[in-house]
Design a protein around this motif. Structure first.
Motif, PDB file in Angstrom:
ATOM      1  N   PHE A  18       0.837  -1.209   0.000  1.00 17.10           N
ATOM      2  CA  PHE A  18       0.000   0.000   0.000  1.00 17.10           C
ATOM      3  C   PHE A  18       0.871   1.257   0.000  1.00 17.10           C
ATOM      4  CE2 PHE A  18      -1.925   3.321   2.663  1.00 17.10           C
ATOM      5  CZ  PHE A  18      -2.988   3.680   1.856  1.00 17.10           C
ATOM      6  N   GLN A  19       1.910   1.260   0.819  1.00 20.22           N
ATOM      7  CA  GLN A  19       2.805   2.426   0.887  1.00 20.22           C
ATOM      8  C   GLN A  19       3.534   2.644  -0.440  1.00 20.22           C
ATOM      9  OE1 GLN A  19       2.825   4.608   3.264  1.00 20.22           O
ATOM     10  NE2 GLN A  19       1.424   3.413   4.534  1.00 20.22           N
ATOM     11  N   ILE A  20       3.995   1.561  -1.041  1.00 26.48           N
ATOM     12  CA  ILE A  20       4.704   1.661  -2.322  1.00 26.48           C
ATOM     13  C   ILE A  20       3.768   2.187  -3.411  1.00 26.48           C
ATOM     14  CG2 ILE A  20       5.769   0.283  -4.164  1.00 26.48           C
ATOM     15  CD1 ILE A  20       6.856  -1.533  -1.854  1.00 26.48           C
ATOM     16  N   ASN A  21       2.554   1.625  -3.480  1.00 26.14           N
ATOM     17  CA  ASN A  21       1.587   2.050  -4.491  1.00 26.14           C
ATOM     18  C   ASN A  21       1.162   3.496  -4.277  1.00 26.14           C
ATOM     19  OD1 ASN A  21       1.644  -0.409  -5.766  1.00 26.14           O
ATOM     20  ND2 ASN A  21      -0.207  -1.173  -4.790  1.00 26.14           N
ATOM     21  N   LYS A  22       1.033   3.888  -3.008  1.00 30.54           N
ATOM     22  CA  LYS A  22       0.647   5.263  -2.691  1.00 30.54           C
ATOM     23  C   LYS A  22       1.702   6.241  -3.193  1.00 30.54           C
ATOM     24  CE  LYS A  22      -0.049   7.859   1.527  1.00 30.54           C
ATOM     25  NZ  LYS A  22      -0.243   7.754   2.969  1.00 30.54           N
ATOM     26  N   ALA A  23       2.961   5.916  -2.967  1.00 29.15           N
ATOM     27  CA  ALA A  23       4.050   6.774  -3.427  1.00 29.15           C
ATOM     28  C   ALA A  23       4.078   6.834  -4.954  1.00 29.15           C
ATOM     29  CB  ALA A  23       5.383   6.253  -2.899  1.00 29.15           C
ATOM     30  N   ARG A  24       3.862   5.710  -5.595  1.00 29.66           N
ATOM     31  CA  ARG A  24       3.886   5.666  -7.050  1.00 29.66           C
ATOM     32  C   ARG A  24       2.732   6.472  -7.643  1.00 29.66           C
ATOM     33  NH1 ARG A  24       5.275   0.522  -7.820  1.00 29.66           N
ATOM     34  NH2 ARG A  24       7.399   1.043  -8.340  1.00 29.66           N
ATOM     35  N   ARG A  25       1.540   6.323  -7.055  1.00 32.15           N
ATOM     36  CA  ARG A  25       0.380   7.100  -7.515  1.00 32.15           C
ATOM     37  C   ARG A  25       0.625   8.588  -7.363  1.00 32.15           C
ATOM     38  NH1 ARG A  25      -2.997   3.418  -5.433  1.00 32.15           N
ATOM     39  NH2 ARG A  25      -3.013   4.454  -3.408  1.00 32.15           N
ATOM     40  N   SER A  26       1.205   8.973  -6.238  1.00 35.42           N
ATOM     41  CA  SER A  26       1.503  10.380  -5.982  1.00 35.42           C
ATOM     42  C   SER A  26       2.490  10.917  -7.016  1.00 35.42           C
ATOM     43  CB  SER A  26       2.068  10.537  -4.575  1.00 35.42           C
ATOM     44  OG  SER A  26       2.486  11.846  -4.357  1.00 35.42           O
ATOM     45  N   ARG A  27       3.508  10.140  -7.316  1.00 27.61           N
ATOM     46  CA  ARG A  27       4.516  10.540  -8.305  1.00 27.61           C
ATOM     47  C   ARG A  27       3.878  10.732  -9.678  1.00 27.61           C
ATOM     48  NH1 ARG A  27      10.035  10.174  -9.640  1.00 27.61           N
ATOM     49  NH2 ARG A  27      10.403   9.223 -11.673  1.00 27.61           N
TER      50      ARG A  27
END
Length: 87
Positions: A18-27
């Motif tokens: 979830f944390q990895i996907n959240k960062a990727r979505r934000s980017r």
């Protein structure tokens, strides 16, 4: 709450993913916002450059499972048509 060792591990994995996907979505959203801002300012060269930078990021999001392929294609298509329409 997870009780079995397997369920506990699953919960840890889900949180990490979830944390990895959240960062990727934000980017990806940041890249898209740069394209939007360039379009709003009316600078075609900047918009084209921003779109060229955003496309691989969006498609990387598809391969990583953050976005559906059609969603990314739709976003790219709509943005590129708006960039093309700039005078």
């Amino acid at each position: 709450m997870a009780n079995s060792p397997q369920a506990k591990k699953r919960a840890r994995q889900n949180e990490a993913r979830f944390q990895i996907n959240k960062a990727r979505r934000s980017r990806i959203r940041t890249f898209l916002r740069k394209v939007e801002e360039a379009i709003a300012s009316g600078d075609k060269d900047a918009a084209t450059a921003a779109l060229r930078a955003a496309q691989p990021e969006l498609m990387r999001g598809v391969t990583k499972g953050v976005f559906h392929k059609n969603t990314a294609s739709r976003k790219i298509s709509r943005l590129s048509s708006r960039v093309k329409a700039l005078g």
